[in-house]
Design a protein around this motif. Structure first.
Motif: not given
Length: 186
Positions: A42-43, A46, A49-50
């Motif tokens: 999950e990290q 994210r 995506a960032d």
């Protein structure tokens, strides 16, 4: 046993109860619950995506800076370009060049070459001259300097171009300043 020492007798049942209450409960070693474990996937998603958002934003900013620089340079060159265009039109109209010396013809030819190169460069950068003469007035791309009496056919048409207008990538770089015909109703 001595006189002073008494042995208290406790029934066996009470003795068991006492020892059971006094002994702390044995617990199993703590294992973290699945929801408290770090979720690296999950990290990663994210963070990925960032980073993609950052990359897109910097591309947009880069394009905006380039466009701004191109606009600034074009605005500085437009007055010179406009003068060359007007003089080129005048030179093409004059019959005096037929009797001109070779030196003068050479100078005129050089100016026309410069004008041609500037036109190529401007076209390559998306800069185009507006064609406004004898066309309906467009307030989005033109500024009216004056209105002159005209017949019905010329009502609302651009009769004269005071200052050339230019577009940059389909947007107004500099509006044309024009004189528009206005039909006076009798």
């Amino acid at each position: 046993m001595s006189k002073h020492q008494h042995k208290q007798t406790v029934p066996a049942e009470e003795e068991l109860e006492t020892t059971a209450q006094d002994v702390p409960e044995q617990t199993e070693p703590e294992i973290p619950a699945p929801e408290t474990k770090p979720d690296y996937y999950e990290q990663f998603v994210r963070l990925s995506a960032d980073f993609e958002n950052f990359r897109k934003r910097t591309e947009r900013e880069k394009a905006a800076f380039i466009s701004y620089g191109k606009k600034e340079l074009a605005e500085r060159l437009l007055p010179s370009y406009e003068i060359l265009l007007k003089q080129g039109e005048q030179l093409n109209k004059k019959e005096a060049l037929k009797n001109a010396t070779n030196e003068l013809k050479s100078i005129v030819s050089g100016l026309q070459m410069i004008l041609t190169e500037m036109e190529k460069a401007f076209r390559a950068e998306g800069i185009e001259r507006m064609d406004v003469l004898n066309k309906p007035y467009d307030p989005a791309t033109q500024e009216v300097v004056a209105m002159v009496p005209a017949d019905e056919k010329q009502d609302g048409l651009v009769l004269q171009e005071v200052q050339m207008g230019f577009m940059l990538d389909g947007k107004v770089l500099r509006p044309a300043r024009v004189i528009v015909g206005q039909h006076a109703e009798e």
